[in-house]
Enzyme design. Sequence first.
Site, PDB file in Angstrom:
ATOM      1  N   GLN A 135      -4.670  -1.575   9.661  1.00  9.95           N
ATOM      2  CA  GLN A 135      -4.582  -2.900   9.045  1.00  9.95           C
ATOM      3  C   GLN A 135      -5.163  -3.962   9.979  1.00  9.95           C
ATOM      4  O   GLN A 135      -4.771  -4.050  11.148  1.00  9.95           O
ATOM      5  CB  GLN A 135      -3.108  -3.213   8.725  1.00  9.95           C
ATOM      6  CG  GLN A 135      -2.904  -4.503   7.990  1.00  9.95           C
ATOM      7  CD  GLN A 135      -3.500  -4.503   6.576  1.00  9.95           C
ATOM      8  OE1 GLN A 135      -3.350  -3.551   5.819  1.00  9.95           O
ATOM      9  NE2 GLN A 135      -4.205  -5.564   6.233  1.00  9.95           N
TER      10      GLN A 135
ATOM     11  N   ASP B 285     -11.226   2.801   3.938  1.00  8.47           N
ATOM     12  CA  ASP B 285     -11.558   1.372   3.830  1.00  8.47           C
ATOM     13  C   ASP B 285     -13.082   1.165   3.791  1.00  8.47           C
ATOM     14  O   ASP B 285     -13.553   0.092   3.441  1.00  8.47           O
ATOM     15  CB  ASP B 285     -11.012   0.627   5.056  1.00  8.47           C
ATOM     16  CG  ASP B 285      -9.802  -0.228   4.719  1.00  8.47           C
ATOM     17  OD1 ASP B 285      -9.572  -0.491   3.530  1.00  8.47           O
ATOM     18  OD2 ASP B 285      -9.104  -0.644   5.669  1.00  8.47           O
TER      19      ASP B 285
ATOM     20  N   LYS C 283       0.840  -1.206   0.000  1.00  7.32           N
ATOM     21  CA  LYS C 283       0.000   0.000   0.000  1.00  7.32           C
ATOM     22  C   LYS C 283       0.872   1.252   0.000  1.00  7.32           C
ATOM     23  O   LYS C 283       0.596   2.217  -0.708  1.00  7.32           O
ATOM     24  CB  LYS C 283      -0.941  -0.014   1.219  1.00  7.32           C
ATOM     25  CG  LYS C 283      -2.078  -1.009   1.054  1.00  7.32           C
ATOM     26  CD  LYS C 283      -2.836  -1.261   2.349  1.00  7.32           C
ATOM     27  CE  LYS C 283      -3.830  -2.403   2.144  1.00  7.32           C
ATOM     28  NZ  LYS C 283      -4.484  -2.838   3.380  1.00  7.32           N
TER      29      LYS C 283
END
Length: 297
Positions: free
Chosen positions: A98, A121, A54
Amino acid sequence: MTATRIDGKAFAARLRERVGARALEFAEATGRKPGLAVVLVGENAASEVYVRAKGKACVAANMESFEHRLPADTSAQDLLALVERLNADPAVDGILVQLPLPEHLDEQAIIAAISPDKDVDGFHVINAGRLSVGQEGFVPCTPMGCMMLLTDRLGDLSGLDAVVIGRSNIVGKPMAQLLLDANATVTIAHSRTKDLAAVVRRADIVVAAVGRPQMIGKDWLKEGATVIDVGINRLPPEPGADKGRLVGDVAFDEASEVAGAITPVPGGVGPMTIAVLLRNTLVAAYRNAGLDMPEGL
Ligand code: NAD
């Protein structure tokens, strides 16, 4: 029929290029790059790989990447304090914590602390709610990527029969919602669905998000169906190999004999997830700066 292979890798590369070009324009207009903060707690090998990927993708798309690596025994209080600082930081447009987090941390409580306007997200309940009532928000990256591949392939999805297999909050449920918004007739199938094969056989569109290697064979598919395989499963290693092959939830070779189009694993949905994350970060940057959104994202 031999199915068309839906090339998610190439589609994702084009999306990343568009995002990168728009990110440059954003930097010219505002004097700063769009910024994504990624928080990694502990040392999960798979998470390490995702976080590195990422970060690299961000930089390649002309964005700023802020990585925060915290030890596995980080307290909820310290993690929440970091999230608060990132919420308040004007250089940070998107925040991603994460998952999975170490067991002592409550994932829902941490996600709830992220500002919904930086929740790139799309996991915050506010964004799940916005999706469900049709308001603008952030949509989870994987289902949004699937949707882009589907509309690119099929155009208008109105009236098509879609079956989503899997009902997780990050893939199955938002996927079903997106298909519904596109006027498909949607069935969500899951581990308790009776006669799953018969349900799937009705579908013009099949989205498989289960996590069971090659569970869906050609007998499950309607001739010409469009098949999106979200599953990522590693087979046991062949003799002499140290790692097994990656496969999806669909038996690709035999399904290709029946389907009209199908995503491979790897190289299908996987690359779309990071590309959409970059897209969402850019969208967050434009919204946070009060600028009009560029076209074509
Ligand atoms: P999950 O474990 O949260 O959900 C799996 C779902 O499958 C559940 O809703 C369950 O009801 C259903 N299920 C389980 N067994 C079943 C069965 N026998 N028949 C029908 N349904 C069954 O998983 P998830 O997070 O939604 O991920 C699903 C898969 O997608 C995994 O392989 C994961 O690695 C992969 N994934 C890929 C990406 C990507 O970027 N390509 C992103 C997220 C997840």
